[in-house]
Design a protein around this motif. Structure first.
Motif, mmCIF file in Angstrom:
data_model
loop_
_atom_site.group_PDB
_atom_site.id
_atom_site.type_symbol
_atom_site.label_atom_id
_atom_site.label_comp_id
_atom_site.label_asym_id
_atom_site.label_seq_id
_atom_site.Cartn_x
_atom_site.Cartn_y
_atom_site.Cartn_z
ATOM 1 N N GLU A 225 49.349 13.140 -28.190
ATOM 2 C CA GLU A 225 49.485 14.157 -27.140
ATOM 3 C C GLU A 225 48.881 13.637 -25.849
ATOM 4 N N TYR A 226 49.605 13.820 -24.752
ATOM 5 C CA TYR A 226 49.110 13.407 -23.443
ATOM 6 C C TYR A 226 48.390 14.561 -22.758
ATOM 7 N N VAL A 227 47.344 14.207 -22.003
ATOM 8 C CA VAL A 227 46.616 15.208 -21.230
ATOM 9 C C VAL A 227 46.226 14.582 -19.895
ATOM 10 N N GLU A 228 46.308 15.376 -18.832
ATOM 11 C CA GLU A 228 45.937 14.911 -17.502
ATOM 12 C C GLU A 228 44.729 15.688 -16.996
ATOM 13 N N LEU A 229 43.716 14.963 -16.534
ATOM 14 C CA LEU A 229 42.496 15.566 -15.987
ATOM 15 C C LEU A 229 42.417 15.250 -14.503
ATOM 16 N N THR A 230 42.252 16.287 -13.702
ATOM 17 C CA THR A 230 42.129 16.130 -12.252
ATOM 18 C C THR A 230 40.663 16.198 -11.859
ATOM 19 N N PHE A 231 40.214 15.221 -11.071
ATOM 20 C CA PHE A 231 38.816 15.150 -10.642
ATOM 21 C C PHE A 231 38.705 15.330 -9.136
ATOM 22 N N GLU A 232 37.620 15.999 -8.731
ATOM 23 C CA GLU A 232 37.225 16.070 -7.333
ATOM 24 C C GLU A 232 35.745 15.755 -7.244
ATOM 25 N N GLN A 233 35.421 14.686 -6.559
ATOM 26 C CA GLN A 233 34.032 14.244 -6.368
ATOM 27 C C GLN A 233 33.279 14.169 -7.700
ATOM 28 N N GLY A 234 33.938 13.594 -8.691
ATOM 29 C CA GLY A 234 33.289 13.321 -9.968
ATOM 30 C C GLY A 234 33.312 14.447 -10.970
ATOM 31 N N ASN A 235 33.881 15.598 -10.601
ATOM 32 C CA ASN A 235 33.945 16.746 -11.507
ATOM 33 C C ASN A 235 35.381 17.057 -11.875
ATOM 34 N N CYS A 236 35.621 17.319 -13.153
ATOM 35 C CA CYS A 236 36.958 17.713 -13.590
ATOM 36 C C CYS A 236 37.203 19.158 -13.161
ATOM 37 N N VAL A 237 38.307 19.366 -12.419
ATOM 38 C CA VAL A 237 38.601 20.697 -11.879
ATOM 39 C C VAL A 237 39.902 21.279 -12.421
ATOM 40 N N ALA A 238 40.691 20.465 -13.129
ATOM 41 C CA ALA A 238 41.959 20.962 -13.660
ATOM 42 C C ALA A 238 42.391 20.124 -14.854
ATOM 43 N N ILE A 239 43.118 20.761 -15.761
ATOM 44 C CA ILE A 239 43.703 20.079 -16.916
ATOM 45 C C ILE A 239 45.189 20.381 -16.934
ATOM 46 N N ASN A 240 45.974 19.321 -16.964
ATOM 47 C CA ASN A 240 47.439 19.449 -16.921
ATOM 48 C C ASN A 240 47.892 20.320 -15.754
ATOM 49 N N GLY A 241 47.201 20.166 -14.631
ATOM 50 C CA GLY A 241 47.556 20.876 -13.413
ATOM 51 C C GLY A 241 47.012 22.272 -13.293
ATOM 52 N N GLU A 242 46.402 22.791 -14.332
ATOM 53 C CA GLU A 242 45.843 24.154 -14.296
ATOM 54 C C GLU A 242 44.392 24.109 -13.836
ATOM 55 N N GLN A 243 44.101 24.796 -12.730
ATOM 56 C CA GLN A 243 42.741 24.855 -12.210
ATOM 57 C C GLN A 243 41.840 25.614 -13.189
ATOM 58 N N LEU A 244 40.686 25.036 -13.511
ATOM 59 C CA LEU A 244 39.766 25.642 -14.470
ATOM 60 C C LEU A 244 38.328 25.494 -13.989
ATOM 61 N N SER A 245 37.490 26.442 -14.387
ATOM 62 C CA SER A 245 36.051 26.332 -14.142
ATOM 63 C C SER A 245 35.482 25.268 -15.073
ATOM 64 N N PRO A 246 34.250 24.797 -14.826
ATOM 65 C CA PRO A 246 33.639 23.855 -15.766
ATOM 66 C C PRO A 246 33.628 24.383 -17.204
ATOM 67 N N LEU A 247 33.345 25.688 -17.367
ATOM 68 C CA LEU A 247 33.382 26.283 -18.703
ATOM 69 C C LEU A 247 34.798 26.223 -19.269
ATOM 70 N N GLY A 248 35.785 26.549 -18.454
ATOM 71 C CA GLY A 248 37.167 26.499 -18.908
ATOM 72 C C GLY A 248 37.593 25.100 -19.293
ATOM 73 N N VAL A 249 37.122 24.110 -18.540
ATOM 74 C CA VAL A 249 37.427 22.711 -18.863
ATOM 75 C C VAL A 249 36.858 22.341 -20.223
ATOM 76 N N MET A 250 35.606 22.705 -20.465
ATOM 77 C CA MET A 250 34.969 22.342 -21.735
ATOM 78 C C MET A 250 35.667 23.031 -22.905
ATOM 79 N N ASP A 251 36.005 24.304 -22.754
ATOM 80 C CA ASP A 251 36.698 25.024 -23.827
ATOM 81 C C ASP A 251 38.047 24.375 -24.140
ATOM 82 N N LYS A 252 38.800 24.050 -23.094
ATOM 83 C CA LYS A 252 40.124 23.461 -23.283
ATOM 84 C C LYS A 252 40.039 22.073 -23.908
ATOM 85 N N LEU A 253 39.118 21.261 -23.435
ATOM 86 C CA LEU A 253 38.992 19.908 -23.972
ATOM 87 C C LEU A 253 38.464 19.921 -25.406
#
Length: 411
Positions: A225-253
């Motif tokens: 399965e492919y997954v794309e992580l978007t970073f801004e200034q060293g922090n992941c802010v989106a997964i597969n194009g969906e904007q997420l909070s840090p908590l949302g990122v951790m839950d999804k990953l």
């Protein structure tokens, strides 16, 4: 006179349930329990009622998941912290947050002490108490497991279970699961019991049910399965194009990593108190995030800045592991890390497959990679003259030639 107030870090397990009752009787004190919701899920069910039934005068159960992800996990991952090359510090990074909130509650309630159930052999006692020392040196700390009278009364778990039964404290202690666990948003750890034998295989079918966050790699899907992580200034802010909070990122990953059997680690580590211990960890989301962040840095981070930061990773990780999160040296290192991350921006694509996190592409609007310069074909920019390398090598070789000549003359 009003009774002394003590704030107890409370999980509802055998140890802290017994400690709650013991503290109340031994100190004739009012016990206020505190439980941090940092991602334990259903482990929190029924805790308030249980704490009150065991003798607590007041119960705090605070949702700290957002703060944990944003202010603790994310800064640590920006630093690339990895203890002894394997451990993503899941338990270590949670303790300063818990202790920080305990101090806040103690001050708000007028408590003179905080208490914890960490043993005298582990790291957690240090992490809790160093945080308290840094943030509230006027508040004392009670550590029952370092109290001789407590240890004499409870030399083993059998005595604790008997004490719980005598006082009507409901506990679940089973020989079927002799290991101990610690769970939060970043990971779950397993130690003690049969895991104390470093020859024991934690991937054996006999302990397949031990794991909580991930399937075994053998049982993971046969399709990657492919997954794309978007970073801004060293922090992941989106997964597969969906904007997420840090908590949302951790839950999804965690969900994605667990599905593909990612993030299991079995290691013998060096505790701060001097002994070696064996731990088994599940860190599915953290493993994906760590890999993606490093790949993003490879494209966007200046070479010497990266090497400088990398030279400090072991120090940073050790500070976190040993409990010095609020120490001035960790804060100073964090300032350097934050500066190093200002251009770590872009998208990383990964392939998840049976326990593996495989790089599948990286791009950035501030990429330092120039294919025209790096190409093995003709350089259309003429930014790099291969002939310049002759003098570059000659100058770097000079000291080696001089040193070699000295050695040859000695012979």
């Amino acid at each position: 006179m009003a009774k002394q107030k003590i704030v107890l870090a409370y999980s509802g397990g055998l140890d802290t349930s017994v400690i709650l009752k013991w503290l109340k009787e031994t100190y004739d004190a009012e016990i206020i329990t505190f439980t941090a919701d940092i991602g334990q899920k259903d482990e929190l069910d029924g805790l308030e009622a249980k704490a009150l039934a065991t003798g607590a005068s007041k119960v705090y159960i605070d949702d700290l998941r957002d703060e944990f992800a944003q202010d603790f996990i994310y800064p640590m991952f920006q630093a690339g912290a990895l203890y002894e090359g394997q451990y993503l510090l899941g338990t270590s990074i949670a303790r300063p947050l818990i202790a920080k909130r305990m101090v806040d509650i103690a001050r708000a309630e007028g408590a003179t002490a905080i208490a914890h159930g960490a043993t005298g052999k582990g790291n957690d006692q240090v992490r809790f108490e160093l945080t308290a020392a840094a943030l509230a040196p006027e508040i004392s700390v009670i550590a029952p497991w370092r109290n001789e009278e407590f240890r004499a009364e409870f030399p083993g778990r059998a005595e604790m279970i008997a004490y719980a039964e005598k006082h009507g404290i409901p506990v679940t202690a089973s020989a079927a699961k002799p290991y101990s666990t610690d769970r939060n948003l970043l990971h779950i750890s397993f130690e003690s019991g049969m895991l104390e034998d470093p020859w024991f295989d934690p991937s054996a079918d006999s302990v397949k049910d031990m794991y909580v966050l991930s399937v075994s790699p053998e049982d993971a899907p046969d399709q990657s399965e492919y997954v794309e992580l978007t970073f801004e200034q060293g922090n992941c802010v989106a997964i597969n194009g969906e904007q997420l909070s840090p908590l949302g990122v951790m839950d999804k990953l965690n969900e994605l990593g667990g599905k593909h059997g990612i993030g299991r680690v079995d290691m013998v580590e060096n505790r701060f108190v001097g002994m070696k211990s064996r731990g088994v960890y599940e860190t599915p989301g953290g493993t994906i995030l760590f890999t993606a962040h490093r790949k993003m840095e490879s494209l966007t981070m200046d070479r010497d800045v990266m090497h400088l930061r990398d030279g400090l990773i072991a120090k940073y990780a050790t500070l976190v592991y040993n409990g010095f999160w609020f120490a001035p040296e960790r804060l100073a290192l964090q300032a350097l890390v934050t500066e190093s991350q200002k251009n770590v921006t872009g998208v990383v694509r990964l392939k998840l497959y049976k326990g593996n996190v495989i790089g599948a592409g990286v791009q950035s609007p501030v990429s330092l990679y120039n294919p025209d310069i790096a190409t093995m074909e003709a350089d259309p920019t003429q930014a790099y003259d291969q002939g310049d390398a002759t003098g570059f090598i000659r100058l770097n070789a000079l000291r080696l030639k001089v040193s070699s000549g000295v050695e040859q003359n000695r012979k």
